[in-house]
Design an enzyme around this catalytic site. Structure first.
Site, short mmCIF file in Angstrom:
data_model
loop_
_atom_site.label_atom_id
_atom_site.label_comp_id
_atom_site.label_asym_id
_atom_site.label_seq_id
_atom_site.Cartn_x
_atom_site.Cartn_y
_atom_site.Cartn_z
N GLY A 1 0.84 -1.19 0.00
CA GLY A 1 0.00 0.00 0.00
C GLY A 1 0.88 1.24 0.00
N GLN B 1 3.31 9.85 0.92
CA GLN B 1 4.57 9.13 1.09
C GLN B 1 5.53 9.38 -0.07
OE1 GLN B 1 2.47 5.21 2.12
NE2 GLN B 1 4.38 5.04 3.22
N CYS C 1 5.75 -0.06 7.61
CA CYS C 1 5.42 1.08 6.75
C CYS C 1 6.66 1.42 5.93
CB CYS C 1 5.02 2.27 7.61
SG CYS C 1 4.65 3.76 6.65
N LEU C 2 6.47 1.65 4.64
CA LEU C 2 7.60 2.01 3.79
C LEU C 2 8.25 3.32 4.25
CD1 LEU C 2 6.07 1.11 0.30
CD2 LEU C 2 7.81 -0.17 1.57
N HIS D 1 -4.54 1.87 7.39
CA HIS D 1 -3.18 2.42 7.47
C HIS D 1 -3.00 3.54 6.44
CE1 HIS D 1 1.35 1.70 7.93
NE2 HIS D 1 1.28 2.46 6.86
N GLU D 2 -3.47 3.32 5.21
CA GLU D 2 -3.27 4.33 4.16
C GLU D 2 -4.14 5.58 4.40
OE1 GLU D 2 -0.73 3.88 2.57
OE2 GLU D 2 -0.57 1.73 2.85
N HIS E 1 -2.49 7.81 6.73
CA HIS E 1 -1.43 8.63 6.11
C HIS E 1 -2.01 9.94 5.57
CE1 HIS E 1 2.34 6.45 6.17
NE2 HIS E 1 1.81 5.36 5.65
#
Ligand code: CO
Length: 192
Positions: A46, A51, A102-103, A144-145, A148
């Site tokens: 995702g 990000q 998380c990236l 999660h997204e 963000h």
């Protein structure tokens, strides 16, 4: 479709609230294409536009293909979800703790409590209304997204430092670290 650089933790950009997209323009289409390429290159499941440094409410989610030992393929697996202006229309009262990475927070995974099921609404990449029912890992990834888009990171949901685990590099180590946690419910630490 160029890859874009992923913004990492301690960059204040990640704490910005993203703006709603007024019109799914060619620029937004290009952003989505770049996000998909960036997510694939990073082995993520995702990604939110913030990000890659773009404060617009655009998210993508794509679960990995199942491992060989999984019997029943989930129809949502490997489907690419693109949601513009995503919102949680419904969320289950039932929650569960699961491991998350998380990236934008390299080197850490944590146990995060999330709703087991959610309904996400928004627009698809053509600007048409979209509604997605999601559960388990897909529901977790959407929550999660969407976080963000509001400047929230998974680590904000972890109040017990013992529920954060360092990983040295890559997803394999994340999976290994995850396997040492007795309470975990998933096989890997997904990077979202
Ligand atoms: Co993330």
């Amino acid at each position: 479709m160029p890859r874009r650089e992923i913004v990492v933790y301690d960059d204040p950009t990640l704490r910005k609230k993203s703006r709603r997209v007024k019109h799914v323009s060619d620029d937004v289409q290009r952003l989505i294409d770049d996000m998909v390429e960036t997510m694939h290159a990073a082995n993520g499941i995702g990604l939110a536009a913030i990000q890659v440094g773009v404060p617009q409410r655009v998210i993508i989610v794509q679960l990995p293909e199942p491992g060989e030992d999984e019997e029943e393929p989930d129809p949502d697996v490997d489907r690419l979800f693109v949601v513009v202006n995503p919102q949680l229309a419904r969320r289950s009262r039932e929650t569960e703790e699961g491991i998350e990475g998380c990236l934008s927070v390299p080197g850490l995974v944590g146990d995060v409590e999330r709703c087991c099921a959610v309904t996400v609404k928004g627009l698809d990449r053509h600007g048409k209304p979209l509604r997605v029912k999601a559960q388990d890992l897909l529901a977790r990834a959407f929550q999660h997204e969407i976080d963000h888009c509001d400047g929230v990171l998974f680590i904000d949901h972890v109040d017990d430092p013992e529920k954060l685990y360092p990983v040295t590099k890559g997803e394999e180590e994340a999976a290994e670290a995850a396997q040492q946690v007795p309470s975990r419910s998933e096989a890997t630490g997904p990077l979202v």
